[in-house]
Each structure stands twice: as C-alpha cells, then as structure tokens.
Design a protein around this motif. Structure first.
Motif, PDB file in Angstrom:
ATOM      1  N   GLY A   8       0.816  -1.211   0.000  1.00 31.26           N
ATOM      2  CA  GLY A   8       0.000   0.000   0.000  1.00 31.26           C
ATOM      3  C   GLY A   8       0.849   1.261   0.000  1.00 31.26           C
ATOM      4  O   GLY A   8       0.413   2.317  -0.459  1.00 31.26           O
ATOM      5  N   TRP A   9       2.081   1.149   0.490  1.00 25.71           N
ATOM      6  CA  TRP A   9       2.993   2.297   0.524  1.00 25.71           C
ATOM      7  C   TRP A   9       3.663   2.552  -0.817  1.00 25.71           C
ATOM      8  O   TRP A   9       4.325   3.573  -0.992  1.00 25.71           O
ATOM      9  CB  TRP A   9       4.052   2.098   1.608  1.00 25.71           C
ATOM     10  N   ASP A  10       3.525   1.632  -1.774  1.00 24.44           N
ATOM     11  CA  ASP A  10       4.124   1.848  -3.098  1.00 24.44           C
ATOM     12  C   ASP A  10       3.517   3.080  -3.761  1.00 24.44           C
ATOM     13  O   ASP A  10       2.311   3.309  -3.678  1.00 24.44           O
ATOM     14  CB  ASP A  10       3.876   0.645  -4.016  1.00 24.44           C
ATOM     15  N   ARG A  11       4.347   3.844  -4.419  1.00 25.60           N
ATOM     16  CA  ARG A  11       3.923   4.990  -5.226  1.00 25.60           C
ATOM     17  C   ARG A  11       4.620   4.865  -6.561  1.00 25.60           C
ATOM     18  O   ARG A  11       5.785   4.501  -6.635  1.00 25.60           O
ATOM     19  CB  ARG A  11       4.336   6.334  -4.604  1.00 25.60           C
ATOM     20  N   ARG A  12       3.919   5.193  -7.602  1.00 24.85           N
ATOM     21  CA  ARG A  12       4.501   5.227  -8.949  1.00 24.85           C
ATOM     22  C   ARG A  12       4.368   6.638  -9.480  1.00 24.85           C
ATOM     23  O   ARG A  12       3.400   7.343  -9.162  1.00 24.85           O
ATOM     24  CB  ARG A  12       3.766   4.269  -9.895  1.00 24.85           C
ATOM     25  N   GLU A  13       5.302   7.028 -10.284  1.00 27.67           N
ATOM     26  CA  GLU A  13       5.230   8.357 -10.898  1.00 27.67           C
ATOM     27  C   GLU A  13       3.895   8.484 -11.625  1.00 27.67           C
ATOM     28  O   GLU A  13       3.484   7.590 -12.368  1.00 27.67           O
ATOM     29  CB  GLU A  13       6.401   8.559 -11.860  1.00 27.67           C
ATOM     30  N   MET A  29       6.751  12.529  -3.158  1.00 30.22           N
ATOM     31  CA  MET A  29       7.611  11.492  -3.741  1.00 30.22           C
ATOM     32  C   MET A  29       7.344  11.314  -5.226  1.00 30.22           C
ATOM     33  O   MET A  29       6.215  11.423  -5.685  1.00 30.22           O
ATOM     34  CB  MET A  29       7.361  10.148  -3.051  1.00 30.22           C
ATOM     35  N   VAL A  30       8.406  11.013  -5.936  1.00 31.99           N
ATOM     36  CA  VAL A  30       8.276  10.609  -7.329  1.00 31.99           C
ATOM     37  C   VAL A  30       7.796   9.159  -7.369  1.00 31.99           C
ATOM     38  O   VAL A  30       6.879   8.808  -8.095  1.00 31.99           O
ATOM     39  CB  VAL A  30       9.610  10.778  -8.080  1.00 31.99           C
ATOM     40  N   SER A  31       8.430   8.311  -6.541  1.00 33.60           N
ATOM     41  CA  SER A  31       8.022   6.918  -6.458  1.00 33.60           C
ATOM     42  C   SER A  31       8.543   6.305  -5.167  1.00 33.60           C
ATOM     43  O   SER A  31       9.475   6.818  -4.542  1.00 33.60           O
ATOM     44  CB  SER A  31       8.531   6.109  -7.660  1.00 33.60           C
ATOM     45  N   ILE A  60      13.077   4.808  -2.377  1.00 35.33           N
ATOM     46  CA  ILE A  60      12.251   6.011  -2.370  1.00 35.33           C
ATOM     47  C   ILE A  60      12.924   7.040  -3.261  1.00 35.33           C
ATOM     48  O   ILE A  60      14.097   7.380  -3.058  1.00 35.33           O
ATOM     49  CB  ILE A  60      12.106   6.553  -0.934  1.00 35.33           C
ATOM     50  N   VAL A  61      12.188   7.521  -4.237  1.00 34.29           N
ATOM     51  CA  VAL A  61      12.708   8.524  -5.160  1.00 34.29           C
ATOM     52  C   VAL A  61      11.939   9.816  -4.920  1.00 34.29           C
ATOM     53  O   VAL A  61      10.706   9.844  -4.993  1.00 34.29           O
ATOM     54  CB  VAL A  61      12.560   8.078  -6.635  1.00 34.29           C
ATOM     55  N   THR A  62      12.681  10.871  -4.588  1.00 35.88           N
ATOM     56  CA  THR A  62      12.108  12.200  -4.399  1.00 35.88           C
ATOM     57  C   THR A  62      12.760  13.135  -5.410  1.00 35.88           C
ATOM     58  O   THR A  62      13.762  12.764  -6.044  1.00 35.88           O
ATOM     59  CB  THR A  62      12.374  12.724  -2.975  1.00 35.88           C
TER      60      THR A  62
END
Length: 154
Positions: free
Chosen positions: A17-22, A74-76, A104-106
C-alpha cells in the motif's frame, strides 16, 4: 484461512500500500489504508523512526497526517518483502513482524532503506485492524538496491 494466515496476508498487502509510482493520484492515507488501520479505537499507538520528528500518533488519522505530505512529494516508492511476515494470533489480538526494503525517489534523490515492522492487530466485527505499529529503518548505502526493482531509479 486461519487467523495467522489472514493477518500475514494483510501485513503483506499493507507493505505494498505504501508503493507509489510516478503519475499516481495524490496519496490519501485513509483511501489507501482504511481497510488496515482502526480509525475508531482510542488504543492506537503508531510509530515509525523514519519520521524525522519521531512522532507517536494516537489515531490512524494522525498517522496519516504525518505521512501524507512526504508521500505526496515522492516521485516513487517501491517495496519488496525480505523476511516474513511472521504472525502470532490468539483470541482477538495478533502480532506480525516482517522486514522489507524500499527505494524512495524524491525530487532530491534516491534513498534505499531496510525496515523491520511490527504490527499489533485487533479483531473487529468486520476485519483485523492495526492498533499498534513500530517501524525501525536503516538507510542503506546508495545503490544497494540497484537491480532489485524493475528499473534502477525505482
């Protein structure tokens, strides 16, 4: 499934659930985690040492307020489970532990981490819900997770 298996499955789903995609929609804690946390219990205590202010939230909404700004910037964020989940369940309480890695990409760069997470779950009439959380995070050397995810930037 028995209680151990249900909680293990939930803990695994919680990580991702913490995953983020651009390009994802803006992060909304309650939308993403409404099925996991107990938003009504007065017994909630949630802590993650990755929070620079080391706050302890006493409500799920308060915990969301800690993380929404960072995750919206965050970016991803990409996660993978390294170990677990390991569960002990008895009656209306269960404890689960697992270890994950994340990239983590910011806009400011890339951070690789390894986190051990311990959750306490309480059985409610509709599902198991998180009432306690403790995360301990180690920032890894730059590039340690290269090749772990689909692409080098996460």
């Amino acid at each position: 499934m028995n209680d151990d298996q249900v909680v293990a499955r939930q803990h695994g789903r919680w990580v991702f659930g913490w995953d983020r995609r651009e390009g994802d929609v803006p992060f909304d804690f309650r939308r993403v985690f409404g099925e996991f946390y107990d938003f009504t219990s007065p017994d909630v205590r949630l802590y993650d040492d990755f929070d620079p202010e080391h706050r302890v939230a006493t409500t799920a909404a308060g915990y969301g307020a800690i993380w929404e700004p960072a995750f919206r910037e965050m970016v991803s964020a990409r996660h993978a489970i390294d170990d677990g989940p390991h569960v002990v369940a008895s009656g209306d309480l269960a404890a689960s532990t697992l270890r994950f890695v994340a990239r983590i990409v910011t806009p400011g760069g890339v951070t690789d981490i390894r986190t051990t997470t311990s959750l306490v779950w309480r059985r409610t009439p509709d599902a198991w819900r998180i009432v306690r959380e403790h995360n301990s995070t180690e920032v890894l050397p730059q590039g340690e997770l290269d090749g772990r995810f689909d692409d080098a930037r996460g």
